[in-house]
Design an enzyme around this catalytic site. Structure first.
Site, short mmCIF file in Angstrom:
data_model
loop_
_atom_site.label_atom_id
_atom_site.label_comp_id
_atom_site.label_asym_id
_atom_site.label_seq_id
_atom_site.Cartn_x
_atom_site.Cartn_y
_atom_site.Cartn_z
CG MET A 175 45.25 34.27 32.95
SD MET A 175 45.68 32.69 31.79
CE MET A 175 44.16 32.45 30.70
CG LEU A 194 41.25 43.05 33.19
CD1 LEU A 194 41.36 43.67 34.81
CD2 LEU A 194 41.72 41.64 34.24
CD GLN A 209 46.56 29.57 32.99
OE1 GLN A 209 46.86 29.51 34.43
NE2 GLN A 209 44.80 29.56 32.81
CG ASP A 215 37.38 29.38 35.15
OD1 ASP A 215 37.45 29.22 33.69
OD2 ASP A 215 37.70 30.96 34.87
N GLY A 250 32.82 41.02 34.78
CA GLY A 250 32.91 39.47 35.72
C GLY A 250 34.32 39.73 36.37
CG HIS A 251 38.35 39.74 35.01
ND1 HIS A 251 37.57 39.90 33.26
CD2 HIS A 251 38.99 38.38 35.45
CE1 HIS A 251 39.09 38.80 32.99
NE2 HIS A 251 39.25 38.52 34.02
O1 PAF Z 1 41.30 32.04 35.07
C1 PAF Z 1 42.30 32.09 35.75
O2 PAF Z 1 41.75 34.00 34.72
C2 PAF Z 1 43.25 31.58 35.54
O3 PAF Z 1 43.49 29.89 35.59
C3 PAF Z 1 44.35 31.76 36.23
C4 PAF Z 1 43.77 31.62 37.75
C5 PAF Z 1 44.99 33.78 36.42
C6 PAF Z 1 45.52 31.06 36.51
O4 PAF Z 1 46.32 31.84 35.47
#
Ligand code: PAF
Length: 280
Positions: A29, A32, A60, A149, A35-36
């Site tokens: 999302m 960044l 979400q 997550d 971790g990303h």
């Molecule tokens: O983990 C996240 O950043 C979000 O839940 C995802 C998997 C990109 C879905 O929007």
């Protein structure tokens, strides 16, 4: 090589067609952090080409959550993608992902209603719906997600299994600051004092892990006991679940691979964290 940015479905189709070999997707999302970056590096190891999606998925977020103030830092995100060697970034607007309102959504099943799902009703339906759409749009061989997550990762694996989506799912361990704080895009909401308080989450998890030889209830008691002593942490849940089933272990005599999870508010910021724990 410069990363290719695709904003529309047509641009994505063209960029995807030009990606050689096996393709890994990293869904984000935005906002960044390291971790990303670790996810992108894992994707590079797992495939020949890497596609990163950057999309803040409204589906979400419940009304009143942080959708509007969720950090949007696209220029910095792009620099990280470039630095880590991503080939394509798909950064669509909402109307590109949802040209019509999503009337049909993916039900997360029973695991979607507990823990994060109990505190955030509808959250996992929104996550799985967008993950499924992004898988359809990007057609990867492998999709990479963070263990931070953990419930999301478990549900994505279940969705891929139950709906025969034919993509490999790779989980990547959580990246932490040297003092233990799990990296999160939401950490930037924390004041300096709140950041110090937030260290209680990872410290509680470590306390729980130390009690692993004594069983699930000892693990839970140690983590909860630690948090009870800290001012300023409003705990949503502390839970211990088996892996890979994600079954609640409270009150059981289970021994084996498990995960200890915590969710709490520090000030106005909601944080989650978890660790692997080998019980018994
Ligand atoms: O983990 C996240 O950043 C979000 O839940 C995802 C998997 C990109 C879905 O929007």
């Amino acid at each position: 090589m410069e990363v290719v940015v695709a904003r529309t479905r047509d641009e994505l189709v063209r960029a995807r067609a030009a990606m050689p070999g096996r393709v890994a997707v990293v869904m984000t999302m935005g906002a960044l952090h390291e971790g990303h970056a670790a996810l992108i590096r894992a994707a590079r190891q797992a495939a020949d080409s890497v596609l990163v999606t950057v999309f803040v998925n409204p589906l979400q977020f419940a009304p009143g959550e942080d959708l509007d103030r969720y950090p949007r830092t696209f220029d910095e995100d792009l620099q990280i993608c470039e630095r880590e060697g991503a080939d394509v970034v798909f950064a669509p607007t909402e109307d590109v992902v949802y040209p019509q309102p999503a009337l049909v959504r993916i039900s997360a099943g029973p695991l979607g209603d507990v823990l994060e799902g109990a505190v955030r009703p509808g959250h996992f339906e929104g996550v799985l719906t967008v993950v499924c759409k992004l898988l359809q749009l990007t057609i990867p061989d492998v999709a990479v997600f963070g263990e931070k997550d953990a419930q999301q990762l478990a549900l994505i694996k279940l969705m891929v299994r139950d709906l025969d989506l034919g993509v490999a799912i790779l989980g990547v361990p959580t990246v932490r600051e040297p003092d233990g704080l799990a990296l999160s895009s939401r950490n930037r909401y924390l004041s300096a004092d709140e950041r110090l308080t937030a260290l209680a989450l990872s410290a509680a998890l470590r306390a729980g892990v130390e009690s692993a030889p004594d069983g699930p209830d000892a693990v839970l008691a140690a983590a909860r006991g630690f948090l009870a002593l800290v001012d300023g942490v409003d705990v949503d849940y502390v839970a211990c679940v088996s892996e890979p089933e994600f079954a609640d272990l409270a009150g059981s005599s289970y021994s084996g691979p498990a995960r200890l999870l915590v969710a709490a508010r520090v000030g106005a910021t909601r944080l989650i964290d978890n660790v692997r724990v080998a019980i018994g």
